[in-house]
Scaffold this active site. Structure first.
Site, PDB file in Angstrom:
ATOM      1  N   LYS A  23       0.836  -1.170   0.087  1.00  0.00           N
ATOM      2  CA  LYS A  23       0.085  -0.003   0.043  1.00  0.00           C
ATOM      3  C   LYS A  23       1.064   1.192  -0.026  1.00  0.00           C
ATOM      4  CE  LYS A  23      -1.375   1.452   4.222  1.00  0.00           C
ATOM      5  NZ  LYS A  23      -1.326   2.950   4.484  1.00  0.00           N
ATOM      6  N   ASN A  24       1.783   1.204   0.758  1.00  0.00           N
ATOM      7  CA  ASN A  24       2.861   2.683   1.043  1.00  0.00           C
ATOM      8  C   ASN A  24       3.591   2.605   0.015  1.00  0.00           C
ATOM      9  OD1 ASN A  24       1.205   3.258   3.305  1.00  0.00           O
ATOM     10  ND2 ASN A  24       2.684   2.521   4.910  1.00  0.00           N
ATOM     11  N   ARG A  93      -4.473  10.610   4.657  1.00  0.00           N
ATOM     12  CA  ARG A  93      -3.348  11.577   4.790  1.00  0.00           C
ATOM     13  C   ARG A  93      -2.420  11.489   3.806  1.00  0.00           C
ATOM     14  NH1 ARG A  93      -2.905  13.677   9.641  1.00  0.00           N
ATOM     15  NH2 ARG A  93      -0.539  14.265   8.980  1.00  0.00           N
ATOM     16  N   CYS A 117      -4.813  12.519  13.490  1.00  0.00           N
ATOM     17  CA  CYS A 117      -5.556  11.476  13.280  1.00  0.00           C
ATOM     18  C   CYS A 117      -5.499  10.531  14.362  1.00  0.00           C
ATOM     19  CB  CYS A 117      -5.013  10.758  12.009  1.00  0.00           C
ATOM     20  SG  CYS A 117      -3.438   9.974  12.253  1.00  0.00           S
ATOM     21  N   ARG A 122       0.757  14.318  13.695  1.00  0.00           N
ATOM     22  CA  ARG A 122       1.156  14.117  12.325  1.00  0.00           C
ATOM     23  C   ARG A 122       1.294  15.490  11.219  1.00  0.00           C
ATOM     24  NH1 ARG A 122      -1.172   8.651   9.914  1.00  0.00           N
ATOM     25  NH2 ARG A 122       0.422   8.886   8.634  1.00  0.00           N
ATOM     26  N   PRO A 123       2.204  16.431  11.803  1.00  0.00           N
ATOM     27  CA  PRO A 123       2.274  17.367  10.943  1.00  0.00           C
ATOM     28  C   PRO A 123       2.929  17.181   9.527  1.00  0.00           C
ATOM     29  CG  PRO A 123       3.675  17.614  12.864  1.00  0.00           C
ATOM     30  CD  PRO A 123       3.019  16.383  12.892  1.00  0.00           C
ATOM     31  N   ASP A 125       4.861  19.977   8.255  1.00  0.00           N
ATOM     32  CA  ASP A 125       5.721  20.814   8.254  1.00  0.00           C
ATOM     33  C   ASP A 125       6.997  20.761   7.197  1.00  0.00           C
ATOM     34  OD1 ASP A 125       6.196  19.068  10.558  1.00  0.00           O
ATOM     35  OD2 ASP A 125       7.830  20.781  10.976  1.00  0.00           O
ATOM     36  N   ASP A 305       4.707   0.281  11.864  1.00  0.00           N
ATOM     37  CA  ASP A 305       3.653  -0.343  11.327  1.00  0.00           C
ATOM     38  C   ASP A 305       3.413  -1.973  11.777  1.00  0.00           C
ATOM     39  OD1 ASP A 305       2.742   2.023  10.231  1.00  0.00           O
ATOM     40  OD2 ASP A 305       3.235   1.521   8.111  1.00  0.00           O
ATOM     41  N   ILE A 327       7.967   6.538  16.901  1.00  0.00           N
ATOM     42  CA  ILE A 327       7.545   7.399  15.493  1.00  0.00           C
ATOM     43  C   ILE A 327       6.174   8.158  15.928  1.00  0.00           C
ATOM     44  CG2 ILE A 327       6.974   7.264  13.361  1.00  0.00           C
ATOM     45  CD1 ILE A 327       9.783   6.179  13.874  1.00  0.00           C
ATOM     46  N   ARG A 397      -8.760  -0.579   4.523  1.00  0.00           N
ATOM     47  CA  ARG A 397      -7.916   0.497   4.083  1.00  0.00           C
ATOM     48  C   ARG A 397      -6.504  -0.041   3.461  1.00  0.00           C
ATOM     49  NH1 ARG A 397      -7.248   5.969   7.247  1.00  0.00           N
ATOM     50  NH2 ARG A 397      -6.008   6.233   5.639  1.00  0.00           N
TER      51      ARG A 397
HETATM   52  N1  EPU Z   1       6.435  14.452  11.076  1.00  0.00           N
HETATM   53  C1  EPU Z   1       6.585  15.700  11.233  1.00  0.00           C
HETATM   54  N2  EPU Z   1       6.613  16.711  10.222  1.00  0.00           N
HETATM   55  C2  EPU Z   1       6.299  16.396   8.964  1.00  0.00           C
HETATM   56  C3  EPU Z   1       6.413  14.885   8.617  1.00  0.00           C
HETATM   57  C4  EPU Z   1       6.260  13.875   9.886  1.00  0.00           C
HETATM   58  O1  EPU Z   1       6.600  16.102  12.359  1.00  0.00           O
HETATM   59  O2  EPU Z   1       6.512  17.098   7.986  1.00  0.00           O
HETATM   60  C5  EPU Z   1       6.528  13.382  12.121  1.00  0.00           C
HETATM   61  C6  EPU Z   1       5.303  12.725  12.078  1.00  0.00           C
HETATM   62  O3  EPU Z   1       4.229  13.261  13.120  1.00  0.00           O
HETATM   63  C7  EPU Z   1       5.803  11.314  12.749  1.00  0.00           C
HETATM   64  C8  EPU Z   1       7.231  11.151  12.173  1.00  0.00           C
HETATM   65  O4  EPU Z   1       7.524  12.443  11.699  1.00  0.00           O
HETATM   66  O5  EPU Z   1       5.796  11.553  14.298  1.00  0.00           O
HETATM   67  C9  EPU Z   1       7.341  10.180  11.002  1.00  0.00           C
HETATM   68  O6  EPU Z   1       6.167  10.407  10.062  1.00  0.00           O
HETATM   69  P1  EPU Z   1       6.412  10.168   8.750  1.00  0.00           P
HETATM   70  O7  EPU Z   1       6.322  11.294   7.810  1.00  0.00           O
HETATM   71  O8  EPU Z   1       7.574   9.078   8.196  1.00  0.00           O
HETATM   72  O9  EPU Z   1       5.015   9.268   8.180  1.00  0.00           O
HETATM   73  P2  EPU Z   1       4.087   9.262   7.074  1.00  0.00           P
HETATM   74  O10 EPU Z   1       5.046   9.647   5.924  1.00  0.00           O
HETATM   75  O11 EPU Z   1       3.032  10.147   7.310  1.00  0.00           O
HETATM   76  C10 EPU Z   1       4.308   6.764   6.669  1.00  0.00           C
HETATM   77  C11 EPU Z   1       3.438   5.654   6.194  1.00  0.00           C
HETATM   78  C12 EPU Z   1       2.632   5.160   7.490  1.00  0.00           C
HETATM   79  C13 EPU Z   1       3.946   4.612   8.288  1.00  0.00           C
HETATM   80  C14 EPU Z   1       5.032   5.927   8.754  1.00  0.00           C
HETATM   81  C15 EPU Z   1       6.348   5.673   9.478  1.00  0.00           C
HETATM   82  C16 EPU Z   1       2.338   6.096   4.146  1.00  0.00           C
HETATM   83  C17 EPU Z   1       1.270   6.394   3.022  1.00  0.00           C
HETATM   84  N3  EPU Z   1       2.316   6.157   5.350  1.00  0.00           N
HETATM   85  O12 EPU Z   1       3.491   7.712   7.059  1.00  0.00           O
HETATM   86  O13 EPU Z   1       1.679   3.964   7.228  1.00  0.00           O
HETATM   87  O14 EPU Z   1       3.570   4.440   9.647  1.00  0.00           O
HETATM   88  O15 EPU Z   1       5.429   6.457   7.501  1.00  0.00           O
HETATM   89  O16 EPU Z   1       6.960   4.691   8.871  1.00  0.00           O
HETATM   90  O17 EPU Z   1       3.686   5.508   3.588  1.00  0.00           O
HETATM   91  C18 EPU Z   1       0.308   2.432   7.951  1.00  0.00           C
HETATM   92  O18 EPU Z   1       0.456   2.092   6.541  1.00  0.00           O
HETATM   93  O19 EPU Z   1      -0.422   1.925   8.694  1.00  0.00           O
HETATM   94  C19 EPU Z   1       0.847   3.782   8.143  1.00  0.00           C
HETATM   95  C20 EPU Z   1       0.431   4.570   9.092  1.00  0.00           C
END
Ligand code: EPU
Length: 417
Positions: A23-24, A93, A117, A122-123, A125, A305, A327, A397
């Site tokens: 999925k990811n 998201r 969520c 999960r910002p 920024d 995950d 995380i 999902r």
């Molecule tokens: N974060 C920030 N600012 C940002 C981006 C991230 O503070 O601009 C923080 C997040 O809040 C979190 C950490 O950095 O605490 C890591 O978040 P990341 O951005 O890596 O997560 P994501 O890209 O939103 C993807 C997967 C998630 C998975 C995470 C971590 C996708 C579509 N989603 O999310 O998958 O948990 O990486 O590996 O690739 C799932 O499949 O169940 C799922 C939630």
């Protein structure tokens, strides 16, 4: 009533099961179609709620979608809208993955801010800071990120933390920027590598994949591609835990075992017998698991995950385990539901102390997010008696026909509308 799963626990799962595409990796690959006017064909798109949401979003932006079996062709001859509306972004998201490609190709994007969520704040920024470094003008207007740029310019970007979709968004934007971009502290997840492989087929120039420093030399235009998405390491891990927790013998096929290294090492520490081949992994277990301590971290560390699923296994261990979630700040929602099945788990901030119990009891439980729902299904498979997992739209999902795959391994599981 929304769909539920009924599970009669206690059957050791046995057999072989093929894992679907990740999925990811599918979601960013689909978003990459916005970068080119040429067709992008993905050979093995999984049937998932999130995939349907992404298709809908891309269609609102101008994509033509043709599906033939598992093959999906996306063609965005022209971007007809630059708006990712709140109703789609708030259900998924990962919709934010259209931001980088839209600004890079179309010069503007208006993407609803996702907000919090079930698993954390999960910002985004870091996505925004990175795009600003590439020269985009960014403003927040009425709950939307509004980004504009004539042509993005390569830059050095260092993200404050490792972010998977952040790295993906910036990599896609940089692929069409003028000049060289360096992303420091980049995510090393296999899904990021899969997107890089796709972009490279489309004509992008990307180096350093799988390291914390990705270098992208922008090109004026990208072409179409034919691409197979990487296998889902999280689905594979979940099915292996299903084998272990029921004291069965499960072989998952169509996987890249190297992507599962941290998960397999932890399963072995728990006493699960693990064997690997070129494209398969087998997990067998007899008796109760051994306790283990685990801490989530970015790849190649133990994936967040898989945290809920491993906790479910540790809940039956012969001793006490500690689970540390680094995380997401609120990813223990499954603990309270597992307690309803007899688990003994105390959480304090990022740490959960799991005191193993001999058995779970079947109970009605409620899914709160995708991986928490998988954890409840696993507990139900191991439990004495009947478990009813409600709100399984969370499960749908991200898992393709999970109950069918479990059923093929002998599980007594049934979907009720
Ligand atoms: N974060 C920030 N600012 C940002 C981006 C991230 O503070 O601009 C923080 C997040 O809040 C979190 C950490 O950095 O605490 C890591 O978040 P990341 O951005 O890596 O997560 P994501 O890209 O939103 C993807 C997967 C998630 C998975 C995470 C971590 C996708 C579509 N989603 O999310 O998958 O948990 O990486 O590996 O690739 C799932 O499949 O169940 C799922 C939630």
């Amino acid at each position: 009533m929304p769909a539920r799963l009924l599970i009669e626990g206690g059957v050791p799962l046995k057999g072989e099961v093929a894992v679907s595409a990740a999925k990811n990796a599918a979601l960013p690959a689909m978003a990459a179609s916005l970068l080119t006017a040429r067709p992008l064909t993905l050979g093995n798109v999984p049937e998932l709620g999130d995939v349907r949401t992404m298709l809908k979003l891309l269609q609102t932006l101008g994509a033509r979608v043709e599906r033939q079996g598992r093959g999906t062709t996306l063609t965005v001859e022209r971007v007809t809208s630059d708006v990712a509306p709140y109703d789609l972004v708030s259900t998924m998201r990962a919709s934010v993955l259209v931001l980088g490609p839209l600004v890079a190709r179309h010069g503007s994007a208006r993407v609803a801010l996702p907000g919090g969520c079930a698993i954390g704040v999960r910002p985004i920024d870091q996505h925004l800071k990175g795009l600003a470094r590439l020269g985009a003008e960014i403003a927040i207007e009425n709950g939307y990120v509004v980004a504009r740029a004539s042509r993005l310019k390569g830059a050095r970007i260092a993200t404050d933390m490792v972010t998977v979709t952040g790295t993906e968004n910036l990599m896609m934007a940089a692929a069409l920027a003028e000049g060289v971009t360096v992303i420091e502290n980049a995510a090393r997840e296999p899904e990021v590598g899969d997107l890089a492989a796709l972009l490279t087929t489309m004509g992008a120039r990307i180096g350093g994949i799988g390291t914390g420093r990705i270098e992208i030399e922008g090109v004026p235009e990208l072409g179409g591609a034919l691409h197979r998405i990487v296998p889902d390491r999280i689905e594979a891990g979940t099915l292996l835990v299903a084998g272990a927790i029921t004291r069965g013998d499960v072989r998952v096929t169509d996987v890249v075992p190297g992507h599962l290294a941290a998960v397999l090492a932890k399963l072995e520490e728990c006493g699960v017998m693990v064997e690997t081949g070129a494209t398969w992994v087998r997990a067998r277990a007899e008796g109760r698991p051994r306790p283990a301590d685990v801490m989530t971290s970015p790849f190649p560390g133990f994936p967040t995950d898989m945290q809920a699923q491993l906790m479910t296994l540790l809940g039956l261990a012969d001793g006490q385990s500690t689970v540390t979630e680094t995380i997401f700040e609120n990813r223990f929602m499954h603990a309270a539901e597992l307690a309803r099945m007899g688990a003994s788990i105390a959480t304090d901030g990022a740490i959960a102390i799991v005191r193993g119990v001999e058995a779970y009891q079947g109970a009605p439980v409620m899914a709160s997010d995708l991986r928490a729902s998988a954890a409840l299904v696993l507990a139900g498979l191991a439990a004495r008696g009947r478990t009813e997992v409600s709100r399984i739209y969370h499960l749908d999902r991200g898992y393709e026909k999970l109950e069918r795959k479990l059923g093929a391994l002998g599980a007594r599981v049934e979907r009720r509308p």
